[in-house]
Design a protein around this motif. Structure first.
Motif, PDB file in Angstrom:
ATOM      1  N   ASP A  82      -5.378   8.770  -8.361  1.00 29.31           N
ATOM      2  CA  ASP A  82      -4.273   7.923  -8.600  1.00 29.31           C
ATOM      3  C   ASP A  82      -3.638   8.295  -9.923  1.00 29.31           C
ATOM      4  OD1 ASP A  82      -3.505   5.036  -8.709  1.00 29.31           O
ATOM      5  OD2 ASP A  82      -4.427   4.739 -10.804  1.00 29.31           O
ATOM      6  N   THR A 110      -5.083   2.252  -4.115  1.00 25.74           N
ATOM      7  CA  THR A 110      -5.081   0.680  -3.560  1.00 25.74           C
ATOM      8  C   THR A 110      -6.256   0.370  -2.498  1.00 25.74           C
ATOM      9  OG1 THR A 110      -3.643   1.424  -1.708  1.00 25.74           O
ATOM     10  CG2 THR A 110      -2.612   0.352  -3.659  1.00 25.74           C
ATOM     11  N   SER A 151      -5.674  -4.475  -5.889  1.00 22.29           N
ATOM     12  CA  SER A 151      -4.690  -3.634  -5.708  1.00 22.29           C
ATOM     13  C   SER A 151      -3.460  -4.133  -5.192  1.00 22.29           C
ATOM     14  CB  SER A 151      -5.238  -2.961  -4.393  1.00 22.29           C
ATOM     15  OG  SER A 151      -6.368  -2.310  -4.460  1.00 22.29           O
ATOM     16  N   LYS A 193      -1.880  -4.596  -8.476  1.00 22.86           N
ATOM     17  CA  LYS A 193      -1.288  -3.453  -9.321  1.00 22.86           C
ATOM     18  C   LYS A 193       0.107  -2.982  -8.407  1.00 22.86           C
ATOM     19  CE  LYS A 193      -3.344   1.222  -9.284  1.00 22.86           C
ATOM     20  NZ  LYS A 193      -4.581   1.876  -8.994  1.00 22.86           N
TER      21      LYS A 193
END
Ligand code: ZN
Length: 323
Positions: free
Chosen positions: A148, A164, A212, A215
């Motif tokens: 990530d 994700t 996710s 995010k």
């Protein structure tokens, strides 16, 4: 078919014969010294032909091509070993690679399905026809792992990896902050809803998926390049729709359990599915399998929130509204 999306960025539509998804999008970033090809297709001739003719149309050389795979599913990953050359890098994520390397993931899945009320024999028979089984990865390539936040450059694209988890444990999108492009894999799709399934103990993929989505919601995105179907722009709007969809599904599961305790297979049989079948009994086994995996993902999510309780007895798991 290859179509230009932006300068040096192309979309190749790779057919998935007999699959309701119809096709997968492979994206080519044509650049010196190395091209980048994102996702590929199944290990079958129709997919290989589509990729080769797409690359041929723009004159991209496989000898000078690296690969990025958004997640482990066979329609995204399985063709890579056929396309990669000696000098090719194959960028991937570690959590999904561990599934490839694990001992027969299908056996674990079959056992878990059986415990959740799924007729195991029917599933075993249906698996023989599953594209991930028949046209899946036969040889595991040498991966270069990305984490990530890691950078990945291709031409004038300076991508950042955005992990994700949800659709798979290690699913990774690519984000280009200058161009505001998101290569979304199967994390965010339009017209169809990404499949969120749970087939293992100790996991809560729907909670991972919703986190996710949040995010990605925080990113400025102008253009979404998804793994299937059409390219689209309204990323945040789509994220909000997907979140509402899962809240509705969770509410539906709760109302089904109001009728009394039952296993995940039965919960799935009572949920509404967008399929051209008159009844649950007429669903193909593969569709029942996807449906049950989705039902388990919602049940596990609600269980972690304390809204649903599970009990295991004699190797069978039952869910209810009360502990
Ligand atoms: Zn997928």
């Amino acid at each position: 078919m290859i179509e230009q999306v932006l300068e040096h960025l192309w979309r190749i539509e790779v057919p998935l014969p007999g699959n309701p998804l119809k096709s997968i999008n492979s994206y080519l970033i044509e650049a010196g010294p190395r091209n980048l090809l994102i996702d590929t297709g199944l290990d079958r001739k129709e997919c290989l032909d589509a990729i080769l003719s797409g690359l041929g149309e723009v004159g991209a050389d496989l000898e000078k091509t690296d690969f990025f795979v958004t997640h482990m599913h066979a329609d995204h990953s399985a063709l890579v070993p056929k396309l990669a050359r000696d000098g090719s890098k194959v960028y991937f994520n570690r959590p999904d690679a561990e599934v490839f390397e694990g001992v027969s993931p299908w056996e674990t899945i079959l056992h878990y399905a059986g415990r959740n009320g799924f007729p195991e024999d029917a599933l075993r028979a249906a698996l023989q026809n599953h594209p991930g089984y028949k046209h899946g990865v036969t040889k595991i390539p040498q991966f270069t792992f990305l984490e990530d936040g890691d950078a990945l450059e291709a031409g004038d694209c300076r991508f950042r990896c955005v992990r994700t988890p949800g659709h798979t444990k290690g699913h990774t999108c690519l984000y280009e902050p200058e161009k505001k492009i998101l290569v979304s894999g199967d994390h965010i799709l339009i017209d169809i809803t990404p499949n969120i399934q749970c087939w293992r103990d100790g996991m809560n993929p729907l909670a991972d998926y919703l986190a996710s989505l949040d995010k990605v919601h925080a990113l400025e995105v102008d253009l979404v390049l998804p793994g299937h179907r059409r390219i689209f722009r309204n990323c945040r709007e789509r994220i909000e729709e997907l979140k509402r969809h899962h809240r509705r599904r969770a509410d539906e599961v709760i109302s089904i359990l109001a009728g009394g305790p039952r296993d995940a297979y039965r919960v799935a049989s009572q949920m509404t599915w967008d399929l051209d079948c008159a009844s649950w009994d007429l669903f193909p086994v593969a569709q029942k399998w996807f449906a049950t995996g989705e039902a388990i993902a919602h049940l596990r999510y609600l269980e972690e929130k304390g809204e649903v309780f599970s009990e295991t007895e004699g190797g069978s798991v039952t869910f209810s509204r009360e502990s």
